[in-house]
Enzyme design. Structure first.
Site, PDB file in Angstrom:
ATOM      1  N   GLU A 134       6.037   2.950  -9.212  1.00  0.00           N
ATOM      2  CA  GLU A 134       4.596   2.990  -9.908  1.00  0.00           C
ATOM      3  C   GLU A 134       4.152   2.323 -11.185  1.00  0.00           C
ATOM      4  OE1 GLU A 134       3.407   4.756  -7.555  1.00  0.00           O
ATOM      5  OE2 GLU A 134       4.474   6.510  -7.068  1.00  0.00           O
ATOM      6  N   ALA A 135       4.805   1.160 -11.083  1.00  0.00           N
ATOM      7  CA  ALA A 135       4.495   0.399 -12.547  1.00  0.00           C
ATOM      8  C   ALA A 135       3.015   0.103 -12.415  1.00  0.00           C
ATOM      9  CB  ALA A 135       5.339  -1.048 -12.318  1.00  0.00           C
ATOM     10  N   PRO A 175       0.709  -1.046  -0.123  1.00  0.00           N
ATOM     11  CA  PRO A 175       0.011   0.085   0.074  1.00  0.00           C
ATOM     12  C   PRO A 175       0.682   1.219   0.010  1.00  0.00           C
ATOM     13  CG  PRO A 175       0.265  -1.066   2.297  1.00  0.00           C
ATOM     14  CD  PRO A 175       0.741  -1.981   1.459  1.00  0.00           C
ATOM     15  N   MET A 176       0.321   2.309  -0.120  1.00  0.00           N
ATOM     16  CA  MET A 176       0.926   3.745  -0.111  1.00  0.00           C
ATOM     17  C   MET A 176       1.856   3.919   1.309  1.00  0.00           C
ATOM     18  SD  MET A 176      -2.035   6.647  -0.565  1.00  0.00           S
ATOM     19  CE  MET A 176      -2.473   6.375   0.884  1.00  0.00           C
TER      20      MET A 176
END
Ligand SMILES: [Zn+2]
Length: 229
Positions: A115-116, A41-42
């Site tokens: 950020e794939a 997650p972030m």
């Protein structure tokens, strides 16, 4: 068979396997190239790990490219929440990653793809081609699922194609103290469950923000007291 026979059968060149971790840079000539996907997650430290991995490989004399899309800085950079940053190549939807890499004059040993989850499915397949046809190691980082807890198409393709998939273990906690696993999209202080899959948030200009929740609270939509709006 006696114990001595087993000892003698051991090849003379036998050596203990060297300690290695996710971050150690192994020369690509010694093995097949790999496609690895690190997800979480972030705030779990994906971009920090991406930058650390780039540093470690570069220190071994390997040449790499760093790619990103929709970085939190808003520019073609990989930035981490703890303040590290590096110039990067922005992956637009029309970018052919194979052509990008084969067009570089020097040999490219590895790619760091931050950020794939926001890349196109076709670009993920191009990453696999780079591994198999060109011997380039690809380390991809990103979210697995969106604000609805539905998997991003690119992340799904990475799950299908990657040699290795690793859930990042840097613990992010929900407000309740349970492990944070899912990203919630918050608009006007309330969690939303419908909308575009990709909406940039957490910037001054955007009314949208994201919050990491445990599965229980992602399902109930409870954001906890004192959650910033
Ligand atoms: Zn919770």
């Amino acid at each position: 068979m006696s114990h001595e026979v087993i000892e003698q059968a051991k090849p003379l060149s036998w050596r203990p396997v060297t300690e290695s971790s996710a971050l150690s840079a192994v020369p690509s000539s010694a093995r097949d190239a790999v496609l690895k996907f690190y997800f979480g997650p972030m705030d779990c430290g994906k971009s920090t790990l991406a930058l650390q991995m780039n540093y470690n490989h570069g220190r071994q004399g390997r040449r790499g490219l760093v790619l990103t899309k929709h970085d939190r800085s808003g520019g073609p950079k990989v930035t981490s929440r703890i303040g590290l940053g590096l110039e990067a190549i922005e992956v637009h939807d029309s970018l052919d990653v194979v052509r990008l890499v084969t067009g570089v004059r020097d040999r490219v040993d590895y790619l760091i793809c931050d950020e794939a989850c926001f890349y196109t499915v076709e670009q993920i397949e191009q990453l696999a081609d780079l591994v198999d046809e060109h011997g380039v190691d690809v380390y991809a980082f990103g979210l697995a699922s969106d604000f609805r807890s539905v998997m991003f198409p690119a992340a799904q393709r990475l799950f299908e194609l990657a040699d290795e998939v690793c859930r990042l273990q840097v613990e992010v906690l929900c407000w309740c103290g349970r492990p944070g696993q899912l990203n919630a999209r918050i608009v006007g202080g309330a969690m939303v469950r419908t909308g575009e899959q990709v909406v940039i948030g957490d910037t001054d200009a955007s009314p949208v923000r994201y919050q990491v929740l445990c599965r229980r609270h992602h399902r109930s939509g409870l954001l906890g007291e004192g959650s910033p709006n």
